[in-house]
Write an enzyme that holds these catalytic residues in place. Structure first.
Site, short mmCIF file in Angstrom:
data_model
loop_
_atom_site.label_atom_id
_atom_site.label_comp_id
_atom_site.label_asym_id
_atom_site.label_seq_id
_atom_site.Cartn_x
_atom_site.Cartn_y
_atom_site.Cartn_z
N LYS A 264 74.02 -10.89 64.75
CA LYS A 264 73.92 -10.17 66.02
C LYS A 264 73.97 -8.68 65.73
CE LYS A 264 76.70 -9.01 70.14
NZ LYS A 264 77.82 -9.38 71.04
N ASP A 269 77.03 -1.85 72.86
CA ASP A 269 77.13 -2.80 73.98
C ASP A 269 77.90 -2.18 75.13
OD1 ASP A 269 77.25 -4.96 75.66
OD2 ASP A 269 78.65 -6.13 74.43
N LYS A 276 80.81 -2.59 81.17
CA LYS A 276 82.18 -2.73 80.68
C LYS A 276 83.04 -1.60 81.23
CE LYS A 276 81.24 -4.86 76.15
NZ LYS A 276 82.00 -6.10 76.39
N ASP A 287 79.37 -3.54 67.56
CA ASP A 287 78.86 -4.82 68.05
C ASP A 287 77.61 -5.26 67.26
OD1 ASP A 287 79.34 -6.96 69.74
OD2 ASP A 287 78.06 -6.20 71.34
N ASP A 346 76.56 -8.73 80.22
CA ASP A 346 77.44 -8.43 79.09
C ASP A 346 77.55 -9.61 78.13
OD1 ASP A 346 79.13 -6.94 77.53
OD2 ASP A 346 80.89 -7.17 78.83
N GLU A 348 75.41 -10.78 76.16
CA GLU A 348 74.08 -10.46 75.63
C GLU A 348 73.86 -10.95 74.19
OE1 GLU A 348 76.57 -8.48 75.37
OE2 GLU A 348 76.38 -7.85 73.28
N ARG A 350 74.55 -13.73 72.68
CA ARG A 350 74.00 -15.09 72.60
C ARG A 350 72.50 -15.09 72.91
NH1 ARG A 350 78.23 -17.08 77.00
NH2 ARG A 350 79.36 -15.41 75.96
N1 BES Z 1 80.45 -7.66 72.23
C1 BES Z 1 81.19 -8.37 73.19
C2 BES Z 1 82.36 -9.15 72.61
C3 BES Z 1 83.44 -8.32 71.96
C4 BES Z 1 84.57 -7.96 72.67
C5 BES Z 1 83.35 -7.95 70.64
C6 BES Z 1 85.57 -7.23 72.07
C7 BES Z 1 84.35 -7.22 70.03
C8 BES Z 1 85.46 -6.86 70.75
C9 BES Z 1 80.28 -9.38 73.91
O1 BES Z 1 78.96 -9.00 74.05
C10 BES Z 1 80.82 -9.54 75.28
O2 BES Z 1 80.78 -8.59 76.02
N2 BES Z 1 81.30 -10.73 75.60
C11 BES Z 1 81.84 -11.00 76.87
C12 BES Z 1 81.31 -12.34 77.33
C13 BES Z 1 81.58 -12.64 78.76
C14 BES Z 1 80.81 -11.70 79.65
C15 BES Z 1 81.18 -14.07 79.03
C16 BES Z 1 83.35 -11.03 76.73
O3 BES Z 1 83.86 -11.45 75.70
O4 BES Z 1 84.03 -10.58 77.66
ZN ZN Z 2 78.25 -7.71 72.64
MN MN Z 3 78.61 -7.83 75.75
#
Ligand code: BES
Ligand code: ZN
Ligand code: MN
Length: 499
Positions: A264, A269, A276, A287, A346, A348, A350
């Site tokens: 990824k 992000d 966020k 990210d 967010d 994204e 996946r």
């Molecule tokens: N890049 C983030 C996950 C992340 C969070 C990585 C903290 C490193 C530190 C990912 O893209 C994300 O935002 N995931 C969301 C998914 C949710 C919207 C289902 C999350 O984990 O809140």
């Molecule tokens: Zn992300």
């Molecule tokens: Mn995200």
């Protein structure tokens, strides 16, 4: 820092490092230094809590009777527990113990240790490797640092009776370190410097090592039907990229199926329209950690000329809000033909991986594919910053990854998967939705990926908790850890290379 090997002899000037076993037993060199300094070492040990336990250190300054500036004693613990990893840690302690003392050179007295699990040459090579890993520093944007605040150490010498064999053994380890350092550089760079096009450029540097590197732009990805990946990048003014790296090291058996690694690469992000919160958002520069690992891994494999066919594929996008950004409610069609309702922009990573995984499997029919992604915050809630989450359809691949992880101290913990979790992705409007709700967030993310994998043995490593560290560890300074480079290099070395 220059790392070199020489024959074991007592240094008479500069800084020296020597080892002590648990219970206070001095190595032969430490005993000789003690004698040369009229017993200064044993007196210092007595006057302290230093017992030679694993990780303990003791500095002795300007001992009388010798011209040495400093002697650093490092505890190794019990001889029977001393393995390659322990020597790497010792190298890390040696570096950290002297790096900021104003000394420019040090010599490690790497005596063979009776009863240890490592031979003298391997021990010496791993001391050097550990020191090299610990000495990493991302300081290219610090222009006003005072000289006396910077590390002073320039020369790191390992003295061993097996110095020639140690130098040879260090060769491939240095190439792995090259890969680790590249990954650390990439995740440390700010997001105005590293974005899809510039990250792809960095990957192209691997052509110098014999890696074939191909970069696909948006037009090509559109022709391939990568609607999931492209949807994420459409809110950014930066063009999305897909980078395909191939290392064909299997020689005569070059028709052999490759092993594949997918990363990824969200270079920043913001969350997109599902924005966020502001606090801590700067962390989302890393990210792209999964892609950084895949690029660094390919560098390590090519650098040490691993006898394997390997492909690395990274999906590179910037997730931004904007007039053209993807909306919650949008439905996109992935390269696999499956449609996805975007309920949260967010989620994204996946979407990027869905197309990158499908492309990799369709194009290369690999023996297995491992993907790495800073995919979910939920994995940090589950496992903290110690283990990466592992999700897989293959018990064998999991066993191999777990074992490799223990060998290099990049540990993975298998998480459950199953139909009940898969059902949480059911959409009213499309084949699936891109979120499964708060419960089991890392698992539903993995179930989502699984829909793009088919029958190929696959493991997904959620590295959100282990990609960046706030604390120094013996061989991993705080910052980008490059978690995954050593793990996957070890996986390849253990099972997929012909000797
Ligand atoms: N890049 C983030 C996950 C992340 C969070 C990585 C903290 C490193 C530190 C990912 O893209 C994300 O935002 N995931 C969301 C998914 C949710 C919207 C289902 C999350 O984990 O809140
Ligand atoms: Zn992300
Ligand atoms: Mn995200």
């Amino acid at each position: 820092m220059k790392i070199s090997f020489a024959n074991l002899a007592l240094p008479t000037t500069g800084a020296a490092v020597a080892f002590v076993l648990e219970g206070g037993k001095l190595s032969a060199s430490a005993a000789a230094l003690d004698k040369a300094t009229k017993g200064a070492l044993r007196r210092a040990i007595k006057a302290s809590r230093f017992k030679g336990k694993r990780g303990q250190t003791l500095s002795v300054l300007a001992p009388a009777g010798a011209k040495l500036d400093r002697i650093l004693l490092i505890g190794l613990g019990k001889a029977k527990d001393v393995d390659a990893k322990a020597m790497q840690r010792a190298g890390g302690y040696a570096y950290a113990g002297l790096a900021n003392t104003g000394r420019t050179a040090l010599s490690v007295l790497a005596d063979g240790i009776e009863g240890a699990k490592v031979k003298p040459a391997e021990a010496a090579a791993n001391i050097a490797y550990g020191a090299r890993l610990r000495s990493y520093r991302f300081d290219k944007y610090r222009t006003q640092e005072k000289a006396d605040a910077k590390p002073s150490l320039r020369t790191f010498k390992v003295l061993s009776k097996a110095s020639a064999a140690a130098r040879r053994a260090y060769g491939p380890l240095a190439k792995i370190a090259d890969g680790v350092e590249m990954t650390r550089d990439l995740v440390s760079e700010p997001p105005n410097v590293i974005y899809p096009a510039t990250l792809a450029k960095r990957a192209q540097e691997l052509t110098k090592l014999g890696v074939k590197v191909q970069v696909l732009g948006e037009a090509q990805m559109k022709r391939l039907g990568m609607g999931a990946l492209l949807g994420v990048g459409q809110g950014s003014i930066r063009e999305s990229k897909l980078v395909v790296m191939q290392w064909n090291g299997a020689g005569a058996r070059s028709t052999e199926k490759p092993v594949a690694f997918v990363g990824k690469g969200v270079t920043f992000d913001t969350g997109g329209i599902s924005l966020k919160p502001g606090a801590g958002m700067e962390d989302m520069k890393w990210d792209m950690g999964g892609s950084g690992v895949v690029i660094g891994l390919m560098k390590a494999l090519a650098g040490r000329k691993a006898k394997v066919n390997a492909v690395g594929v990274v999906g590179l996008v910037e997730n931004m809000p904007g007039g053209n950004a993807q909306r919650p409610g949008d439905i996109v069609t992935s390269m696999s033909g499956q449609t996805i309702e975007i309920l949260n922009t967010d989620a994204e990573g996946r979407l990027v991986l869905a197309d990158a995984l499908h492309y990799t499997i369709e194009k290369f029919a690999p023996k297995f594919v491992v993907d790495l992604a800073t995919l979910t915050g939920a994995i940090i809630i589950s496992l903290g910053n110690e283990y990466a989450g592992m999700f897989s359809n293959s018990d064998q691949l999991c066993d191999r990854l777990s074992k490799a992880g223990k060998q290099v101290d990049e540990k993975v913990w298998r998480m459950p998967m199953g139909d009940a979790y898969d059902k949480m992705l059911k959409s009213e409007a499309a084949d699936m939705q891109n979120i499964g709700g708060r419960a089991g967030g890392s698992i539903t993310a993995a179930q989502f990926l699984k829909r793009f994998v088919g029958k190929t043995p696959w493991a997904h490593l959620d590295i959100a908790g282990v990609t960046w560290s706030k604390n120094d560890a013996p061989t991993v300074p705080k910052g980008g850890t490059a978690f995954g480079v050593r793990l996957l290099n070890q996986l390849v070395a253990n099972h997929y290379e012909k000797k």
